[in-house]
Design a protein around this motif. Sequence first.
Motif, PDB file in Angstrom:
ATOM      1  N   ASP A 229      41.928  38.332  33.190  1.00 24.33           N
ATOM      2  CA  ASP A 229      42.639  37.667  32.096  1.00 24.33           C
ATOM      3  C   ASP A 229      42.671  38.565  30.861  1.00 24.33           C
ATOM      4  N   ASN A 230      43.561  38.209  29.945  1.00 19.24           N
ATOM      5  CA  ASN A 230      43.703  38.884  28.647  1.00 19.24           C
ATOM      6  C   ASN A 230      44.102  40.344  28.779  1.00 19.24           C
ATOM      7  N   VAL A 231      45.033  40.625  29.690  1.00 23.81           N
ATOM      8  CA  VAL A 231      45.473  42.010  29.876  1.00 23.81           C
ATOM      9  C   VAL A 231      46.431  42.455  28.774  1.00 23.81           C
ATOM     10  N   ALA A 232      46.809  41.577  27.861  1.00 24.31           N
ATOM     11  CA  ALA A 232      47.532  42.016  26.666  1.00 24.31           C
ATOM     12  C   ALA A 232      46.649  42.940  25.833  1.00 24.31           C
ATOM     13  N   PRO A 236      40.787  44.991  29.100  1.00 25.42           N
ATOM     14  CA  PRO A 236      40.982  44.499  30.474  1.00 25.42           C
ATOM     15  C   PRO A 236      42.123  45.204  31.204  1.00 25.42           C
ATOM     16  N   PHE A 237      43.209  45.536  30.471  1.00 23.72           N
ATOM     17  CA  PHE A 237      44.362  46.164  31.124  1.00 23.72           C
ATOM     18  C   PHE A 237      44.003  47.519  31.717  1.00 23.72           C
ATOM     19  N   PHE A 238      43.397  48.391  30.915  1.00 24.22           N
ATOM     20  CA  PHE A 238      43.078  49.724  31.417  1.00 24.22           C
ATOM     21  C   PHE A 238      41.902  49.695  32.387  1.00 24.22           C
ATOM     22  N   ALA A 239      41.038  48.695  32.263  1.00 26.45           N
ATOM     23  CA  ALA A 239      39.970  48.543  33.253  1.00 26.45           C
ATOM     24  C   ALA A 239      40.571  48.252  34.623  1.00 26.45           C
ATOM     25  N   ALA A 240      41.557  47.337  34.668  1.00 24.46           N
ATOM     26  CA  ALA A 240      42.213  47.019  35.936  1.00 24.46           C
ATOM     27  C   ALA A 240      42.985  48.221  36.472  1.00 24.46           C
ATOM     28  N   ARG A 241      43.649  48.915  35.586  1.00 26.89           N
ATOM     29  CA  ARG A 241      44.454  50.077  35.985  1.00 26.89           C
ATOM     30  C   ARG A 241      43.568  51.204  36.536  1.00 26.89           C
ATOM     31  N   ASP A 242      42.482  51.496  35.855  1.00 27.75           N
ATOM     32  CA  ASP A 242      41.589  52.553  36.303  1.00 27.75           C
ATOM     33  C   ASP A 242      40.874  52.164  37.595  1.00 27.75           C
ATOM     34  N   PHE A 243      40.544  50.886  37.731  1.00 29.99           N
ATOM     35  CA  PHE A 243      39.922  50.428  38.972  1.00 29.99           C
ATOM     36  C   PHE A 243      40.845  50.669  40.161  1.00 29.99           C
ATOM     37  N   LEU A 244      42.119  50.353  40.012  1.00 24.29           N
ATOM     38  CA  LEU A 244      43.078  50.556  41.097  1.00 24.29           C
ATOM     39  C   LEU A 244      43.202  52.033  41.457  1.00 24.29           C
ATOM     40  N   SER A 245      43.166  52.901  40.470  1.00 21.04           N
ATOM     41  CA  SER A 245      43.268  54.337  40.736  1.00 21.04           C
ATOM     42  C   SER A 245      42.088  54.846  41.555  1.00 21.04           C
TER      43      SER A 245
END
Length: 391
Positions: A229-232, A236-245
């Motif tokens: 939540d709160n990817v605005a 949280p947004f870059f945490a999710a993005r870096d995790f996927l990488s």
Amino acid sequence: MKSRLQSAVSGGLSRALRIAQLGAVRVTASATNSLQRKARHLEAKLDGLDKGLAVLPIMDVAWPSLDLARANDPVKDILTSREFKAATQFFENNPAAQRSLVSGQAQALLYSIIRNLRPDHVFEIGSYKAGTTEALCRALQANGHGLLHTVDPFRADYVATTIAHWPTELLRHVSIHSMSSMDFYMEMERQSVRPGIVFVDGNHDYEFALFDIGRAAKYMTPGGFIFVDNVAQPGPFFAARDFLSANPGWREIGGSTGDYNASLSFDRKRSVIPDTDFIVLRAPSAHVVGDRPTTFGRVRWWSPSVKGIELQLDQPAATGLLDVQIILRGFGSQPVEMIGETSLRLDGASGSVTVPLEITAQGQFTYFTVEPWLIWRGDQPLAVTVPPKPY
């Protein structure tokens, strides 16, 4: 003599000063905790919890049924279904919506995924006022099984006061953890609890969000979901993005992380899921092992010896070499760590595979842990259906 006396006096003063400092720290911490408790009690009173709470009874909530194993984009399938509109209306009109920081549509999406996946365990990192907690528990109650673990180091008293007003049928499906997410994940590892769904809505700083996502993924059952939540917000947004990488076996549903406005740190348009601030991550259908060392956590053990591990392969393995290390730790007056290693060639193996590797710890211990590590060097990743099982 005088020098010795001066040294003794100096040492005594230093000790007294240190004791005074420690005492001051304890007094400050005690005063801070007291103020926090008073603030929570005041908040509960302002919210009217002492006078009762409006809670809807148990009732049927519409939800779209789909085959998650075959659905490429289950979020899209849910959002476009006829039943989802009715589910959204229910959660928008539920009095608990006033106690949640996510929309009725966001709650309806979480509800629908839980109804379809039917997980044994759901983790909620960050409880706030238990509004979303109620929505998650309604899904588990409707499924007829499952436990929600809601985690908050600061608001457990408030949450407990809130859920005391719930119907008994919902109370059976919730456990409150008054601790940090780090302590919580360690406790879940000790109990060998693996979630099917994790809702990450705790501290929104990058480092905290990345930790919560990474630990959720480490113990996630195959095919499970992480809702961030709160990817605005950039954390949280870059945490999710870096995790996927760093975890190519995982995928994002929707595409919020693929393209973004690099000129904005805070961007309310990042999430592609309407009326939410979510990024939804999905685990692969099996645990994936590659050429980077992989562990599925420590296993509590009650023997000074381990003879090896058993693997359950998801599909016939490609040609390659499996490197295995097992760390056996004994805990007592003198802790001991024993490490064994071996390699096994897998050429089209399938089903159950046994990897013999005997290790023994010498001494007197109260308990042990076993921590297997795997490295796979092959032309394709190695997929296992369950974590390695020591024997």
